[in-house]
Design a protein around this motif. Sequence first.
Motif: not given
Length: 188
Positions: A72, A109-110, A130
């Motif tokens: 990530w 994720w946005r 995150i």
Amino acid sequence: MAKAIFQRNQKVWVESVGVWAAIEKIVPVWAKGFDEPVKVTYDVGLGRDFQANELRAEQGGGDALADGGPSWRLLRARNKWQAEEDSSHHPYPGSYPVVVTDPNDWGGWRVPGAEYDRDPHKIEFQARLIASAPNLLTLARRVVEMVDESAGDAPPELQRIAMDIAKLDRLLGETPAAGHAAAQTEVA
């Protein structure tokens, strides 16, 4: 020398009994003259200790970290809804954070533009948190391993922390039933 294969509080199938159980205690078997245990057995609360070959780990819904480790990362996307001069109060004017969880730089994720504009520092923190989550989970699992390997010699507070981490790790591994909203669970 012997190493523990299962973790404390891990759900396992006990083949000889035909029942699911949780590892309550990891029991190292020591021999005189050896620095490490020669064998490791597991207490699952069924009246006797079981060897690793008598137990089978639960087949989870897939661990996010199992596919080669954390990948990530935090990227920056161009802010299309505001000009750079209109967003001078943002930490990175003209862009917003995007956390990608896929090697191909998509998925993840946005944040909606209006939410980012309302509190950009909070959103930047969330994005970093995150993106760091896989590494934090790995560190937490190492704490549980250290406490399990201490054979009860870890400080009581650290043992409680390890139990909370194990509960949270089990929660992360659960797959919610279709059609049901996942309930928020607080680790006590």
